[in-house]
Design a protein around this motif. Structure first.
Motif, PDB file in Angstrom:
ATOM      1  N   ASN A 187       0.729  -1.262   0.016  1.00 44.56           N
ATOM      2  CA  ASN A 187       0.041  -0.093   0.172  1.00 44.56           C
ATOM      3  C   ASN A 187       0.787   1.199   0.153  1.00 44.56           C
ATOM      4  O   ASN A 187       0.103   2.503  -0.071  1.00 44.56           O
ATOM      5  N   THR A 188       2.287   1.183   0.003  1.00 44.73           N
ATOM      6  CA  THR A 188       3.018   2.223   0.101  1.00 44.73           C
ATOM      7  C   THR A 188       3.492   2.604  -1.021  1.00 44.73           C
ATOM      8  O   THR A 188       4.128   3.840  -1.756  1.00 44.73           O
ATOM      9  N   THR A 189       4.353   1.601  -1.752  1.00 46.37           N
ATOM     10  CA  THR A 189       5.340   1.580  -2.849  1.00 46.37           C
ATOM     11  C   THR A 189       4.706   2.331  -4.057  1.00 46.37           C
ATOM     12  O   THR A 189       5.305   3.226  -4.579  1.00 46.37           O
ATOM     13  N   LEU A 190       3.527   1.944  -4.201  1.00 43.46           N
ATOM     14  CA  LEU A 190       2.862   2.693  -5.650  1.00 43.46           C
ATOM     15  C   LEU A 190       2.676   4.187  -5.448  1.00 43.46           C
ATOM     16  O   LEU A 190       2.673   5.109  -6.009  1.00 43.46           O
ATOM     17  N   LEU A 191       2.389   4.377  -4.165  1.00 45.48           N
ATOM     18  CA  LEU A 191       1.972   5.751  -3.658  1.00 45.48           C
ATOM     19  C   LEU A 191       3.271   6.609  -3.750  1.00 45.48           C
ATOM     20  O   LEU A 191       3.235   7.786  -4.366  1.00 45.48           O
ATOM     21  N   VAL A 192       4.291   6.153  -3.293  1.00 51.12           N
ATOM     22  CA  VAL A 192       5.820   6.702  -3.538  1.00 51.12           C
ATOM     23  C   VAL A 192       6.035   7.142  -4.841  1.00 51.12           C
ATOM     24  O   VAL A 192       6.228   8.306  -5.430  1.00 51.12           O
ATOM     25  N   ALA A 193       5.844   6.083  -5.852  1.00 48.95           N
ATOM     26  CA  ALA A 193       6.270   6.177  -7.223  1.00 48.95           C
ATOM     27  C   ALA A 193       5.197   7.108  -7.845  1.00 48.95           C
ATOM     28  O   ALA A 193       5.681   8.032  -8.662  1.00 48.95           O
ATOM     29  N   GLY A 194       3.878   7.289  -7.608  1.00 42.12           N
ATOM     30  CA  GLY A 194       2.905   8.101  -8.049  1.00 42.12           C
ATOM     31  C   GLY A 194       3.296   9.689  -7.822  1.00 42.12           C
ATOM     32  O   GLY A 194       3.624  10.487  -8.622  1.00 42.12           O
ATOM     33  N   VAL A 195       3.616   9.691  -6.419  1.00 34.01           N
ATOM     34  CA  VAL A 195       3.815  11.297  -5.846  1.00 34.01           C
ATOM     35  C   VAL A 195       5.044  11.901  -6.553  1.00 34.01           C
ATOM     36  O   VAL A 195       5.283  12.978  -7.094  1.00 34.01           O
ATOM     37  N   PHE A 196       6.044  11.180  -6.294  1.00 30.43           N
ATOM     38  CA  PHE A 196       7.169  11.777  -6.785  1.00 30.43           C
ATOM     39  C   PHE A 196       7.362  11.607  -8.564  1.00 30.43           C
ATOM     40  O   PHE A 196       8.228  12.498  -9.077  1.00 30.43           O
ATOM     41  N   GLY A 197       7.009  10.774  -9.121  1.00 23.93           N
ATOM     42  CA  GLY A 197       6.801  10.766 -10.596  1.00 23.93           C
ATOM     43  C   GLY A 197       5.957  11.954 -11.119  1.00 23.93           C
ATOM     44  O   GLY A 197       6.522  12.516 -11.980  1.00 23.93           O
ATOM     45  N   LEU A 198       4.896  12.254 -10.331  1.00 23.94           N
ATOM     46  CA  LEU A 198       4.128  13.449 -10.714  1.00 23.94           C
ATOM     47  C   LEU A 198       5.158  14.642 -10.543  1.00 23.94           C
ATOM     48  O   LEU A 198       5.045  15.518 -11.244  1.00 23.94           O
ATOM     49  N   ALA A 199       5.781  14.631  -9.406  1.00 24.14           N
ATOM     50  CA  ALA A 199       6.504  15.846  -9.346  1.00 24.14           C
ATOM     51  C   ALA A 199       7.840  16.144 -10.310  1.00 24.14           C
ATOM     52  O   ALA A 199       8.072  17.419 -10.666  1.00 24.14           O
ATOM     53  N   ALA A 200       8.322  15.019 -10.664  1.00 23.71           N
ATOM     54  CA  ALA A 200       9.409  15.086 -11.774  1.00 23.71           C
ATOM     55  C   ALA A 200       8.962  15.700 -13.053  1.00 23.71           C
ATOM     56  O   ALA A 200      10.085  16.355 -13.531  1.00 23.71           O
ATOM     57  N   GLY A 201       7.704  15.589 -13.268  1.00 27.15           N
ATOM     58  CA  GLY A 201       6.962  16.427 -14.507  1.00 27.15           C
ATOM     59  C   GLY A 201       7.422  17.613 -14.544  1.00 27.15           C
ATOM     60  O   GLY A 201       7.263  18.635 -15.548  1.00 27.15           O
ATOM     61  N   GLY A 202       7.588  18.365 -13.109  1.00 28.47           N
ATOM     62  CA  GLY A 202       7.910  19.836 -13.185  1.00 28.47           C
ATOM     63  C   GLY A 202       9.292  20.298 -13.271  1.00 28.47           C
ATOM     64  O   GLY A 202       9.423  21.350 -12.750  1.00 28.47           O
ATOM     65  N   SER A 203      10.343  19.379 -13.317  1.00 25.45           N
ATOM     66  CA  SER A 203      11.416  19.613 -13.105  1.00 25.45           C
ATOM     67  C   SER A 203      12.132  20.741 -13.875  1.00 25.45           C
ATOM     68  O   SER A 203      12.008  20.743 -15.337  1.00 25.45           O
ATOM     69  N   PRO A 204      12.800  21.849 -13.123  1.00 29.01           N
ATOM     70  CA  PRO A 204      13.196  22.751 -14.265  1.00 29.01           C
ATOM     71  C   PRO A 204      14.635  22.399 -14.743  1.00 29.01           C
ATOM     72  O   PRO A 204      15.122  23.298 -15.442  1.00 29.01           O
ATOM     73  N   PHE A 213      18.169  19.135 -15.110  1.00 32.05           N
ATOM     74  CA  PHE A 213      18.574  17.750 -14.942  1.00 32.05           C
ATOM     75  C   PHE A 213      18.675  17.287 -13.577  1.00 32.05           C
ATOM     76  O   PHE A 213      18.214  16.177 -13.404  1.00 32.05           O
ATOM     77  N   ILE A 214      19.311  18.164 -12.984  1.00 30.95           N
ATOM     78  CA  ILE A 214      19.622  17.622 -11.537  1.00 30.95           C
ATOM     79  C   ILE A 214      18.255  17.418 -10.757  1.00 30.95           C
ATOM     80  O   ILE A 214      17.979  16.249 -10.111  1.00 30.95           O
ATOM     81  N   THR A 215      17.448  18.149 -10.751  1.00 31.31           N
ATOM     82  CA  THR A 215      15.970  18.010 -10.187  1.00 31.31           C
ATOM     83  C   THR A 215      15.206  16.774 -11.008  1.00 31.31           C
ATOM     84  O   THR A 215      14.909  15.842 -10.105  1.00 31.31           O
ATOM     85  N   LEU A 216      15.443  16.676 -12.217  1.00 30.42           N
ATOM     86  CA  LEU A 216      14.650  15.519 -12.780  1.00 30.42           C
ATOM     87  C   LEU A 216      15.322  14.160 -12.396  1.00 30.42           C
ATOM     88  O   LEU A 216      14.631  13.279 -12.109  1.00 30.42           O
ATOM     89  N   ALA A 217      16.702  14.070 -12.398  1.00 30.23           N
ATOM     90  CA  ALA A 217      17.387  12.900 -11.976  1.00 30.23           C
ATOM     91  C   ALA A 217      17.083  12.497 -10.597  1.00 30.23           C
ATOM     92  O   ALA A 217      16.946  11.326 -10.087  1.00 30.23           O
ATOM     93  N   SER A 218      17.119  13.592  -9.736  1.00 26.63           N
ATOM     94  CA  SER A 218      16.861  13.374  -8.203  1.00 26.63           C
ATOM     95  C   SER A 218      15.265  12.718  -8.049  1.00 26.63           C
ATOM     96  O   SER A 218      15.203  11.966  -7.156  1.00 26.63           O
ATOM     97  N   LEU A 219      14.394  13.298  -8.725  1.00 27.64           N
ATOM     98  CA  LEU A 219      12.909  13.115  -8.470  1.00 27.64           C
ATOM     99  C   LEU A 219      12.722  11.631  -9.016  1.00 27.64           C
ATOM    100  O   LEU A 219      12.192  10.783  -8.337  1.00 27.64           O
ATOM    101  N   LEU A 220      13.594  11.234 -10.192  1.00 24.61           N
ATOM    102  CA  LEU A 220      13.272  10.004 -10.518  1.00 24.61           C
ATOM    103  C   LEU A 220      14.022   8.947  -9.666  1.00 24.61           C
ATOM    104  O   LEU A 220      13.238   7.668  -9.667  1.00 24.61           O
ATOM    105  N   ALA A 221      14.966   9.244  -9.040  1.00 22.15           N
ATOM    106  CA  ALA A 221      15.644   8.290  -8.256  1.00 22.15           C
ATOM    107  C   ALA A 221      14.740   8.065  -7.114  1.00 22.15           C
ATOM    108  O   ALA A 221      14.522   6.883  -6.698  1.00 22.15           O
ATOM    109  N   VAL A 222      14.022   8.957  -6.519  1.00 24.87           N
ATOM    110  CA  VAL A 222      13.073   8.857  -5.396  1.00 24.87           C
ATOM    111  C   VAL A 222      11.833   7.973  -6.049  1.00 24.87           C
ATOM    112  O   VAL A 222      11.387   7.049  -5.308  1.00 24.87           O
TER     113      VAL A 222
END
Length: 526
Positions: A130-147, A149-158
């Motif tokens: 019940n947790t892992t899919l939530l983590v992937a969804g929240v941070f994957g959604l946030a990665a779409g707003g990356s300004p 490369f560093i931000t994008l790579a960090s959010l995709l890592a999470v």
């Protein structure tokens, strides 16, 4: 008459009685593990539990679980491909060395697979599920707003932290509730993974081709390159929707196998009874029957030699990590050989698959440039074709693993060999269509290989140590998955070198599979 004495003809519907396993839980050889390789008290109680699950049959609860667990596989498939799908437009905008994006994502998956794998035998299955899919969804959604490369790579890592843990627990959770006669569905479940490949390509095709800077453009602004961001928003939103259905709609139960490993027999029986009620079926399992099975096993010479007790707790008693689960996976020479081979196979597949799959869209685009058709439209159209080709692979795998003289090991070895052959053949392509054709053959066989590989490992680990086993193989495959982008940093991706390396490694993994000492076909997981 106890559950252990019940014949399969009395366990449920007519079609269940005619399934591959004629009897579940009626003798000493109803599972694949030899005496002494698994705690005898746990093994005896697990056999009683297997008989109860067989009595309940494949009902509404299991089919619901097949779907909601499949949601996780579909989402994970999309996230696994995301690095390759967005690579070209992201490079156009942020101008970085291409393998670093895959490297960041794979590091996150490595940490997630190890952490959540260790937790399965400590916290149980429900929390990670019940947790892992939530983590992937929240941070994957946030990665779409990356300004940048560093931000994008960090959010995709999470995001990878959630993806790494979710994939294995989906299959493990389903296996803990499915009756032994239907364990082949663990292989068929990979159809969700194949569907994820298709869905991700279908979404990426119009978004990337319509909302991206032209390839090779010297100036690429955010406003002109929104396609990859829309793709991340779509994937993140879908993952959150899947999580919501899991959390708020489906009445998920804790694994009864995990509970009996803790000695929480009353809770395990209550879970089985609720599942039976959900299916509209009766169930004769009682706490007394589990107790009697444990006491009988504890009185055996084998149990006395290992100092077992009828209420022995073989899983962790608290959230404190211990190494006993890992030691149990090497309890006997045969079990140690099985565990070691699985680690080796997963390591090889992790390296070869990451090296090739992670850069497939990039490879298609760069090769397409040589053939004069490197547009985003053609590249992602080809990804859709490959996605379609992969779907029937999971269905064929589900059929093949139940065939005599094939089973899990034969199907895995044959599909791995064919996967490698098609990879080698792709180097002969002299046109874009020829390259696509060879990749279709590769994708079809690779999906069969992956379907069996992801299913066989949970089956080969006892449920009480399944989390530790999954953590070992997942850590191994992701360690080598991290090495894939590192190798790519120093390799010329426009040559056939990555293809030759990947093909040879995959064929080698198929050979190793034939050496596995256990064949799950016709055996019930414990």
């Amino acid at each position: 008459m106890s559950l252990l004495e019940t014949k399969s003809a009395d366990l449920g519907s007519k079609d269940e009685a005619s399934t591959k396993l004629s009897v579940v839980g009626n003798g000493a050889n109803d599972d694949m593990f030899e005496e002494g390789s698994v705690d005898p008290v746990y093994q005896a109680r697990a056999r009683v539990l297997n008989a109860a699950l067989q009595e309940i049959g494949m009902g509404k609860y299991q089919w619901w679980l097949f779907v909601v667990a499949g949601f996780g596989l579909l989402a994970d498939s999309c996230w696994t491909l995301i690095g390759g799908l967005i690579l070209s437009p992201v490079v156009n905008e942020f101008h970085f060395n291409t393998p670093f994006l895959s490297l960041a994502q794979n590091i996150g998956v490595l940490v997630g697979a190890s952490f959540w794998g260790f937790s399965y035998d400590i916290w149980g299955r429900r929390l990670p599920f019940n947790t892992t899919l939530l983590v992937a969804g929240v941070f994957g959604l946030a990665a779409g707003g990356s300004p940048n490369f560093i931000t994008l790579a960090s959010l995709l890592a999470v995001t990878g932290l959630g993806v790494g843990g979710n994939n294995a627990i989906d299959l493990a959770m389903f296996l803990d509730f499915v009756p032994g006669t239907h364990q082949y569905l663990l292989t068929v479940m990979s159809i969700w993974w194949s569907m994820g490949q298709l869905v991700s390509a279908l979404i990426a095709w119009p978004l990337i081709s319509s909302f991206s800077c032209p390839q090779g453009s010297t100036t690429c602004t955010r406003a002109d390159n929104m396609g990859w961001r829309y793709l991340l928003f779509a994937f993140g939103g879908t993952a959150l929707l899947f999580w919501a259905i899991r959390f708020f709609v489906f009445p998920l139960e804790e694994s009864p196998r995990f509970l009996i490993g803790l000695g929480r027999d009353a809770e395990a029986v209550a879970v089985v009874q609720r599942v039976a009620a959900f299916n509209g079926r009766g169930c004769r399992l009682t706490v007394d029957e589990l107790t009697r099975a444990g006491e009988a096993a504890a009185a055996s010479p084998q149990a006395k030699s290992t100092k077992s007790g009828s209420k022995r707790q073989v899983s962790s008693k608290s959230s404190v990590f211990t190494t006993k689960h890992f030691k149990s996976l090497f309890e006997t020479p045969k079990l140690a050989w099985s565990t070691s081979l699985q680690i080796a196979v997963w390591s090889i597949v992790g390296l070869s698959s990451t090296l090739y799959n992670g850069f497939l869209p990039f490879l298609l685009a760069s090769r397409g440039a040589q053939f004069g058709d490197s547009s985003y439209y053609v590249t992602y159209r080809n990804q859709v074709i490959l996605g379609v080709i992969g779907v029937p692979g999971a269905l064929l795998a589900g059929w093949a693993v139940e065939q005599p003289y094939m089973g899990r090991k034969g199907t895995l070895a044959l599909s791995a060999g064919l996967t490698g052959v098609f990879l080698f053949a792709s180097t002969t392509a002299r046109s874009s269509d020829a390259l696509l054709g060879w990749n279709c053959g590769y994708t079809f066989n690779n999906n069969i290989m992956s379907s069996v590989l992801y299913a066989i490992s949970p089956e080969l680990f006892p449920a009480k140590d399944r989390g530790a086993g999954i953590a070992l193989v997942a850590t191994a495959t992701n360690v080598f998955g991290v090495l894939g982008p590192v190798i790519a940093l120093y390799a010329n991706l426009e040559t056939a070198v990555p293809v030759y390396i990947s093909g040879g490694l995959i064929i080698g993994s198929g050979v190793l599979t034939l050496l596995l000492p256990y064949e799950p076909r016709g055996k019930a997981s414990i």
